[in-house]
Write a protein that holds these residues in place. Structure first.
Motif, PDB file in Angstrom:
ATOM      1  N   VAL A 148       0.861  -1.178   0.000  1.00  0.00           N
ATOM      2  CA  VAL A 148       0.000   0.000   0.000  1.00  0.00           C
ATOM      3  C   VAL A 148       0.898   1.227   0.000  1.00  0.00           C
ATOM      4  O   VAL A 148       1.817   1.340   0.817  1.00  0.00           O
ATOM      5  N   CYS A 149       0.633   2.144  -0.908  1.00  0.00           N
ATOM      6  CA  CYS A 149       1.397   3.391  -0.987  1.00  0.00           C
ATOM      7  C   CYS A 149       0.446   4.565  -0.787  1.00  0.00           C
ATOM      8  O   CYS A 149      -0.577   4.671  -1.474  1.00  0.00           O
ATOM      9  N   VAL A 150       0.783   5.437   0.172  1.00  0.00           N
ATOM     10  CA  VAL A 150      -0.037   6.611   0.477  1.00  0.00           C
ATOM     11  C   VAL A 150       0.756   7.862   0.122  1.00  0.00           C
ATOM     12  O   VAL A 150       1.878   8.047   0.610  1.00  0.00           O
ATOM     13  N   ARG A 151       0.191   8.715  -0.722  1.00  0.00           N
ATOM     14  CA  ARG A 151       0.872   9.940  -1.159  1.00  0.00           C
ATOM     15  C   ARG A 151      -0.040  11.138  -0.994  1.00  0.00           C
ATOM     16  O   ARG A 151      -1.244  11.066  -1.290  1.00  0.00           O
ATOM     17  N   THR A 152       0.510  12.242  -0.519  1.00  0.00           N
ATOM     18  CA  THR A 152      -0.210  13.510  -0.523  1.00  0.00           C
ATOM     19  C   THR A 152      -0.036  14.138  -1.904  1.00  0.00           C
ATOM     20  O   THR A 152       1.075  14.514  -2.284  1.00  0.00           O
ATOM     21  N   ILE A 153      -1.108  14.233  -2.653  1.00  0.00           N
ATOM     22  CA  ILE A 153      -1.053  14.827  -3.990  1.00  0.00           C
ATOM     23  C   ILE A 153      -1.000  16.346  -3.889  1.00  0.00           C
ATOM     24  O   ILE A 153      -0.208  17.011  -4.557  1.00  0.00           O
ATOM     25  N   SER A 154      -1.835  16.898  -3.023  1.00  0.00           N
ATOM     26  CA  SER A 154      -1.829  18.337  -2.761  1.00  0.00           C
ATOM     27  C   SER A 154      -2.493  18.569  -1.416  1.00  0.00           C
ATOM     28  O   SER A 154      -3.298  17.748  -0.962  1.00  0.00           O
ATOM     29  N   CYS A 155      -2.154  19.692  -0.784  1.00  0.00           N
ATOM     30  CA  CYS A 155      -2.777  19.974   0.502  1.00  0.00           C
ATOM     31  C   CYS A 155      -2.728  21.459   0.796  1.00  0.00           C
ATOM     32  O   CYS A 155      -1.847  22.182   0.336  1.00  0.00           O
ATOM     33  N   SER A 156      -3.708  21.895   1.541  1.00  0.00           N
ATOM     34  CA  SER A 156      -3.778  23.248   2.069  1.00  0.00           C
ATOM     35  C   SER A 156      -4.577  23.170   3.357  1.00  0.00           C
ATOM     36  O   SER A 156      -4.974  22.081   3.790  1.00  0.00           O
TER      37      SER A 156
END
Length: 836
Positions: free
Chosen positions: A205-213
């Protein structure tokens, strides 16, 4: 039916492998000894009573031969019917050190040759309900390393430490380093277990933050499953935490083994490093479902954050800094080595204690050094929880490494495995290809005119794997980092500053020249002797004296003991006894390292971070550590804690060129006030010229208002501060005050301590119990007292300067009974001079 797991750690048996054995039944002869797994061969021998623990600590060279013997471990176990009913059962070793043969129920499952990755074997057809027999035979690592080097040749001359080590994927410091003896050893150093599943399982399982604010965050969750047949499955994905409860279901068609989704989280709680906010974590749960049955489950935590490496061009250089969630972060940290010379002996509590020491010293980053090993999962979990960022080296250090096809394939498998294992941790801020190899190549340290063996690993293979698996992560090929021909240039990338200590230069060079401020320092340091109680744990009573072989042989750096005295006597008279040596060496280390930290942090427009070598020890040693191997803080730990404060006031003298230590000519004294908090800072900068009885001889003050993440600097103090009435008895005190509260404080003595007329230390103190585990000590000085040491390993602050007429408060973190013992520079130098 969900997956079934059976731990196989705990009680095993071991023995030296009989060379004459040819059949399995030959192993039944002779004595098998009890042991605990995970562990190390050295720890197993001590627990079995065959090696004396004190003698092992005192004389590690006597036990090096243990690493050149083969050893074998065994266990027997039964299984439950639900394990037998699984479609596939695998035997997992999370860590085997290093060259092992694995036998199961009389069958050779395979051989291992990499300490850094887990190993698994399909045992479905071999499993029995009862009397399963598992054996692991270890072969000497040096034997394999030497064999490979004989076959493929040495890759360089003037090699660092054991030459053939580069051919084997094993913690390089185990072959000996300048802070540890050679103890390659072997062992089952991480958990071992059986894992069975029916039909399918979650493999990755791979968890990535694509974008955040602050308003929204998009998080990608990618799944990979393993299956035994072509059936349809579904996966129920759940994200919870911070008033978020999101559920989604994805389907795996009969030929699919991968799937990914993007989840949008409203008003997310971002993961922030220590000192910038809360390291918020979310819970991720994935159930793999066959019809209505849950056949496998995956649980983890993740953080929502974006970390970027800032490389901005400027005149004649390029910056190196970090940005997290759109905000610049100044790095305050240290370099991390393995917790133990014997991998497998460290516990979760050991990790918690040492990482708490890092946080207690106001650190926000640790660099996992490339000569050790990829750390246990607990290390990264705790860093996630506490907001400690991690600089993760790949495991290559101070050597040429092979770039033949067989080795490159091994490294590709290792790197893919490690990146998948660690890639979900929000604490990891950057990955680095190697430690110092590019720099050493540029300096011809492995011989002039040599090919750069291994270059393709750090500059081609590893970055390509990073781009494929975790493209949003930051990667650099080496540290120190710079363009070709400038690998350790202060105007580019990262710097390892070993001009002081290794280069024998004066500690004054830490703050000179002022126009050469490195953008980022990832290594520098000085040595010191560990605490007295720690010394007693590995030095015989007959050797508990200054200049004894029993102490000095534990300094593994070439000329390390000579360097200790060279730097001590730069500031102090020669130590008269062991107590003096411990105290003065620790102060010399603390003052030197602290001065460089303060200097770098006072230039935030140029310097974006500093990490010193090293946080802790892995074995008894005279070393660069801030915390000795029994967990006792040295003076450096307390100095680093103060030097890494968000509000920092520092004094920087500037001297005329061509000066002599005994006749320093001051040209300027500047004061710097750093504000790295998130709020504006307003107060009074108070500068006083003092004498040793705390009388004020001169005074200068000004109002300061400092915006967040900035620094205030004086043009220089008045000339009266440059020429005191008596340089041997006067000093400068600077304080940042908000009303009557002293927010920060520093002092400057005009001469090295050995030239100062120290008064007999005079102060009063009182103690008040806060609760059953803490005591508050109030100290009021009557004279100036430098580096007051309270003989308690649990003091929240220590090596304190009593330099003004105010009450100093120290919390002791355990019950303090009886009259405390104190030591100071005053008392130490007066004793050496035989004044008192």
């Amino acid at each position: 039916m969900a997956f079934v797991e059976k731990g196989l750690g705990g009680k095993w048996k071991f023995r030296e492998f009989p060379i004459a054995a040819r059949r399995m039944r030959d192993l039944d002869e002779g004595q098998w000894l009890d042991c605990e797994i995970p562990s190390s061969i050295y720890a197993n021998l001590m627990a079995a009573g065959l090696t004396d623990p004190f003698d092992f600590r005192a004389n590690p060279e006597k036990y090096d031969h243990i690493s050149d013997k083969p050893w074998i471990y065994k266990t027997e176990f039964d299984i439950q019917p639900d394990m037998q009913a699984c479609d596939r059962v695998e035997l997992f070793f999370e860590g085997l050190d290093t060259f092992a043969q694995v036998w199961f129920n009389e069958r050779l499952l395979g051989r291992t040759d990499n300490m850094f990755i887990p190993h698994s074997f399909d045992v479905t057809a071999l499993l029995k309900n009862t009397d399963n027999r598992l054996l692991v035979k270890f072969e000497p690592a040096r034997q394999h390393a030497d064999k490979l080097m004989r076959r493929y040749g040495a890759m360089g001359s003037n090699f660092s430490f054991y030459p053939s080590r580069a051919y084997v994927r094993k913690a390089q410091y185990q072959f000996g380093w300048d802070w540890a003896p050679a103890m390659p050893g072997c062992g089952i150093f991480r958990p071992v277990f059986l894992r069975g599943f029916k039909k399918a399982c979650i493999e990755d399982v791979c968890v990535r933050t694509i974008s955040c604010s602050e308003n929204t965050a998009d998080v990608q969750i990618a799944l990979r499953i393993g299956r035994t047949g072509n059936q349809m499955y579904s996966a129920a994905v759940s994200v919870k935490g911070h008033h978020t409860d999101i559920k989604q279901t994805v389907s795996f068609e009969p030929v699919m083994d991968r799937h990914s989704i993007i989840i949008r989280i409203e008003n997310p709680k971002l993961w922030w490093p220590a000192g910038m906010g809360h390291p918020s974590l979310y819970n991720l749960n994935i159930d793999l479902i066959d019809g209505v049955d849950v056949i496998d489950t995956f649980n983890t935590r993740f953080g929502i954050r974006e970390i970027k490496l800032k490389r901005e061009d400027f005149r004649n250089g390029q910056s190196f800094g970090f940005e997290i969630n759109g905000r610049d972060v100044n790095i305050c940290g240290a370099d991390w080595i393995g917790l133990s010379l014997m991998p497998g002996t460290q516990t979760v509590d050991d990790y918690r204690r040492m990482l708490a020491m890092a946080r207690g010293a106001n650190m926000n980053m640790l660099r996992v050094w490339g000569g050790g090993y990829y750390e246990n999962s607990e290390f990264y979990d705790i860093c996630d929880e506490t907001g400690l960022m991690v600089w993760q080296d790949f495991m290559f250090a101070c050597a040429f490494y092979p770039d033949r096809q067989w080795f490159m394939q091994k490294i590709e498998h290792e790197a893919r495995t490690i990146v998948r294992r660690l890639g979900n941790h929000p604490c990891i801020a950057i990955w680095c290809g190697n430690n110092e190899i590019d720099w050493l190549y540029e300096m011809n340290s492995f011989g002039s005119g040599r090919k750069f063996y291994g270059r393709k690993i750090y500059h081609e293979l590893l970055p390509s794997i990073m781009r494929e698996l975790i493209p949003d992560s930051e990667y650099i090929p080496s540290t120190p980092l710079g363009p070709p021909g400038k690998a350790n240039d202060p105007d580019y990338g990262t710097v390892h500053n070993w001009h002081i200590w290794s280069g024998w230069e004066s500690t004054r060079e830490y703050i000179s020249p002022r126009n050469a401020v490195p953008g980022f320092v990832s290594e520098f340091g000085m040595q010191s002797v560990p605490c007295m109680q720690t010394l007693k744990s590995f030095v015989p009573d007959t050797d508990m004296k200054i200049s004894s072989r029993g102490i000095e042989k534990h300094n593994y750096h070439i000329d390390g003991n000579s360097r200790l005295y060279r730097y001590i006597t730069e500031l102090f008279p020669p130590p008269a006894d062991l107590d003096d040596l411990i105290y003065l060496s620790q102060l010399t280390q603390a003052r030197g390292v602290s001065s460089y930290i303060r200097f770098l942090r006072s230039h935030p427009q140029k310097n974006c971070g500093v990490m010193f070598w090293q946080l802790h020890d892995c074995c008894p040693a005279v070393s660069w550590s801030a915390v000795d191997y029994l967990g006792r803080p040295k003076a450096l730990w307390y100095y680093a804690k103060r030097s890494y404060e968000q509000t920092l006031i520092s004094i920087f003298p500037e001297y005329a060129e061509n000066y002599y230590c005994a006749d320093l000519k001051l040209e300027k004294i500047a004061v710097s006030v750093l504000n790295q908090s998130g709020e504006a800072l307003t107060g009074t900068l108070l500068c006083r010229l003092m004498d040793m009885t705390l009388n004020i001889l001169d005074e200068y003050s000004t109002t300061v208002s400092i915006t967040p993440q900035s620094v205030f600097k004086t043009a220089g103090l008045p000339r009266s501060f440059l020429v005191p009435p008596d340089a041997s008895s006067n000093y400068i005190l600077v304080q940042l005050k908000s009303g009557d509260v002293v927010a920060a404080e520093d002092c400057f003595f005009y001469l090295p301590d050995k030239y100062i007329n120290w008064p007999q230390p005079q102060f009063t103190y009182s103690t008040t119990s806060i609760d059953s585990g803490r005591v508050n000590m109030l100290i009021e000085p009557k004279t100036a007292v430098k580096d007051l040491y309270i003989d308690s390993p649990y003091a929240a602050d220590n090596f304190i300067d009593l330099i003004s007429e105010r009450v100093y408060e120290v919390e002791l973190l355990s019950d303090f009974r009886g009259k405390p013992a104190f030591r100071s520079v005053n008392s130490t130098i007066r004793k050496i001079r035989r004044i008192d």
